[in-house]
Design a protein around this motif. Sequence first.
Motif, PDB file in Angstrom:
ATOM      1  N   SER A 148       0.816  -1.209   0.000  1.00  0.00           N
ATOM      2  CA  SER A 148       0.000   0.000   0.000  1.00  0.00           C
ATOM      3  C   SER A 148       0.851   1.262   0.000  1.00  0.00           C
ATOM      4  CB  SER A 148      -0.909   0.009   1.242  1.00  0.00           C
ATOM      5  OG  SER A 148      -1.448   1.288   1.477  1.00  0.00           O
ATOM      6  N   GLU A 175      -1.742  -6.244   3.860  1.00  0.00           N
ATOM      7  CA  GLU A 175      -3.157  -5.938   3.998  1.00  0.00           C
ATOM      8  C   GLU A 175      -3.957  -7.212   3.775  1.00  0.00           C
ATOM      9  OE1 GLU A 175      -3.571  -2.863   1.085  1.00  0.00           O
ATOM     10  OE2 GLU A 175      -3.671  -4.250  -0.596  1.00  0.00           O
ATOM     11  N   ALA A 217      -2.935  -4.248   7.475  1.00  0.00           N
ATOM     12  CA  ALA A 217      -4.068  -3.328   7.463  1.00  0.00           C
ATOM     13  C   ALA A 217      -5.352  -4.062   7.103  1.00  0.00           C
ATOM     14  CB  ALA A 217      -3.810  -2.214   6.449  1.00  0.00           C
ATOM     15  N   ALA A 266      -7.114  -6.826  -2.325  1.00  0.00           N
ATOM     16  CA  ALA A 266      -7.561  -6.755  -0.940  1.00  0.00           C
ATOM     17  C   ALA A 266      -9.007  -7.221  -0.795  1.00  0.00           C
ATOM     18  CB  ALA A 266      -7.419  -5.323  -0.412  1.00  0.00           C
TER      19      ALA A 266
END
Length: 287
Positions: A153, A208, A234, A249
């Motif tokens: 990210s 993530e 995340a 994601a």
Amino acid sequence: MILVNEETKAIVQGITGKQGRFHTKEMLKYGTNIVAGTSPGKAGQKVEDIPVYNSIEEIKRDFPDINASIIFIPAPFVKDAAFEAISELDLVVIITEHIPIHDTMEIVEYAKEHDTILIGPNTPGIITPGVGKLGIMPTHIFNKGHIGLVSRSGTLTYEIASQISDDGYGISTGVGIGGDPVTGQNFIDILKRFENDPETEQIVMLGEIGGVPEVKAAKYAEEHLSKPIVSFIAGVSAPLGKRMGHAGAIIEGTDGTAENKKELLRQHGVHVADTPKDIVKIIEELQ
């Protein structure tokens, strides 16, 4: 440092476009050695006093030692530009997002065939503080130091880099591998480079939800790496089955959830931070 160093001599593909112009200026301001750019049909122009050519082949006649490219070209035309760069250079960074997945798969395979290092697509790029960057990241948040930073990210990269710098530490090289499901370099590829880099003492891996690349990297690191890895995942509050941000994601069942990944990473010896602020705390404990 890895990937971008004093030997990097780069070109910008798409240099006359809005993004190409802006980021060429920023990269030059940071000290990146950019020697030329491409924009078919616009040869002879200059951007920030950098000469523009129609093709990489033309550039190599005047600058035979170029070895890297950063691509700022609209998604439908990236494949042709990437193939051109991969066939001629050692390192190619694709900033562009929303590239069709089939195009990306062909680009990645072509890079493997030519033994070219491919970063991206959909990446903020690479930065080696104090040396240069092939990317779009804000430079003021990256202090020079001994922490290797790798992330899926861009936004999270900036947040963590800023915290690391604010707390008196620094980064050897920061690498965004890209947020798409298919990318050139993956976490393992970058971890290998950091392991062999004498300037990198610790590694921060930012992941993530979605997929299992972070877990695969942790398994590899447990068996092959000696340097400590701190990780943050995340997406703790992401609902099942819902895409969150990056194309990669998305979670299904328990596989790929943040909590599942955190537990697996710990099992493989990775130091896991529950919040971004905890990353620096762990780094301090490892000193």
